[in-house]
Write a protein that holds these residues in place. Sequence first.
Motif, short mmCIF file in Angstrom:
data_model
loop_
_atom_site.label_atom_id
_atom_site.label_comp_id
_atom_site.label_asym_id
_atom_site.label_seq_id
_atom_site.Cartn_x
_atom_site.Cartn_y
_atom_site.Cartn_z
N MET A 4 0.86 -1.19 0.00
CA MET A 4 0.00 0.00 0.00
C MET A 4 0.89 1.23 0.00
O MET A 4 1.76 1.39 0.87
CB MET A 4 -0.93 0.02 1.22
N HIS A 28 -2.10 -1.40 -3.56
CA HIS A 28 -3.17 -0.45 -3.26
C HIS A 28 -2.60 0.96 -3.28
O HIS A 28 -1.54 1.23 -2.70
CB HIS A 28 -3.78 -0.73 -1.89
N TYR A 30 -3.34 4.77 -2.06
CA TYR A 30 -4.15 5.43 -1.04
C TYR A 30 -4.07 6.94 -1.19
O TYR A 30 -3.01 7.49 -1.47
CB TYR A 30 -3.66 5.04 0.36
N HIS A 53 -0.15 9.44 2.18
CA HIS A 53 -0.11 8.21 2.97
C HIS A 53 1.35 7.96 3.33
O HIS A 53 2.15 7.53 2.49
CB HIS A 53 -0.67 7.04 2.17
N TYR A 57 5.87 0.49 7.25
CA TYR A 57 6.09 -0.75 8.00
C TYR A 57 6.31 -1.84 6.97
O TYR A 57 5.73 -1.83 5.88
CB TYR A 57 4.90 -1.08 8.92
N TYR A 58 7.16 -2.80 7.32
CA TYR A 58 7.54 -3.85 6.38
C TYR A 58 7.43 -5.19 7.11
O TYR A 58 8.13 -5.42 8.11
CB TYR A 58 8.96 -3.62 5.86
N ILE A 95 -0.54 -5.63 12.79
CA ILE A 95 -0.30 -4.72 11.67
C ILE A 95 -0.91 -5.28 10.39
O ILE A 95 -1.45 -4.53 9.57
CB ILE A 95 1.21 -4.46 11.50
N CYS A 96 -0.85 -6.59 10.23
CA CYS A 96 -1.44 -7.22 9.05
C CYS A 96 -2.96 -7.00 9.04
O CYS A 96 -3.55 -6.70 7.98
CB CYS A 96 -1.13 -8.71 9.04
N HIS A 99 -3.49 -3.42 8.12
CA HIS A 99 -3.20 -3.20 6.70
C HIS A 99 -4.39 -3.63 5.84
O HIS A 99 -4.79 -2.91 4.91
CB HIS A 99 -1.95 -3.98 6.30
N HIS A 102 -7.23 -1.08 6.41
CA HIS A 102 -6.94 0.23 5.83
C HIS A 102 -6.97 0.17 4.30
O HIS A 102 -7.32 1.15 3.65
CB HIS A 102 -5.57 0.71 6.32
N SER A 103 -6.59 -0.97 3.74
CA SER A 103 -6.57 -1.08 2.29
C SER A 103 -7.96 -1.03 1.69
O SER A 103 -8.11 -0.78 0.49
CB SER A 103 -5.86 -2.38 1.87
#
Length: 345
Positions: A4, A28, A30, A53, A57-58, A95-96, A99, A102-103
């Motif tokens: 994203m 994605h 944003y 945006h 984070y990775y 976080i996943c 993500h 948010h996507s």
Amino acid sequence: VGVMIDRYRGTRAGGHLLKDLRSVGTVHLYQAPYWSRVRYHKPAMIGELLGVHHMKYYLFDDNVIISGANMSDIYFDKRQDRYFLIKSKQLADYICYFHGLHSTSAKVWNLDSSSSSRSHWAVKGNLNVGWATAGTYSCNTALEKEKTLRDLGPADGDTFIYPMFQVPWFAVHQIDDALDLLFTTADSNQRLTISSGYFNPSKRLIDSLKHTKAQVDIIIPSIEANGFYKGASIKGLVPDMYNLSAIKTLKKCPNVNILEYSREGWSYHAKGLWSNNLTILGSSNFNRRSSIRDTEFSVALVTDNEKLKESLMEERDSLRFYSGGLQKRYRTISALGLPLMSQFL
């Protein structure tokens, strides 16, 4: 593979750098939901001024890299930044989940479509999704709810991680809230250090700096170490404007000392805060954009582990090593543009 990115930054030069991801994952794009509803094509520079945006984070399985750095090539060559590798299934899952949520407010990048299509970017329902998302952020990561936070790690651990999101258009300001909490509860024996690649504090942060009892050191890039140094047209004045903003901050806040990072050939982009057993790291520059225009993600790491505390202090001191006192160096013309541009810096 899921990616994203900001619509405008991610598609600079036609987005050629990311086209190879077409066969391995979903990309994605944003942008601020209220700008998604404006049905006309905006130049990329205007779009970036209005809001970006900015989260970084990775995730690789259960390994999470938190940083303030993008994946552009300039970040890997003489550019000072911060990178933390955290191995935690709980944090990675959290976080996943975010993500994926948010996507749903972003647009899947159709690489075969024209990015200039007027209707292509009109995303319906974003505001409803966003409000639901805002409630999720607040109940899962509020700093005052100790039990909720400790669910991210073992109850008997010595280090705790507090994820914080900032989505201004949905009134989610967890990073700003955390800074307020730290500054208002700090006593006169504490010394806090802030680092920002682009320091232009909001009124809220200025008020916190004015009234804190702690001594606060702020590390910013010198004009030469600023990422916009020698930029074309008006961008070339941006480092001067940040220099002027820092000088104004120094005059307003008696407990603040501002240092300039200067290392020959290097640019400075490190973001964070250090205080005894705590550090904040992530995408936020602690500036006006972070408060009112950009999405941000940071974590607060609190530890009783002596080795980790020592490592954090060494990191802070390594940045101070190349830093000296703030110098008044801005060009007069930048003072004319700052009142207008300060809302976008």
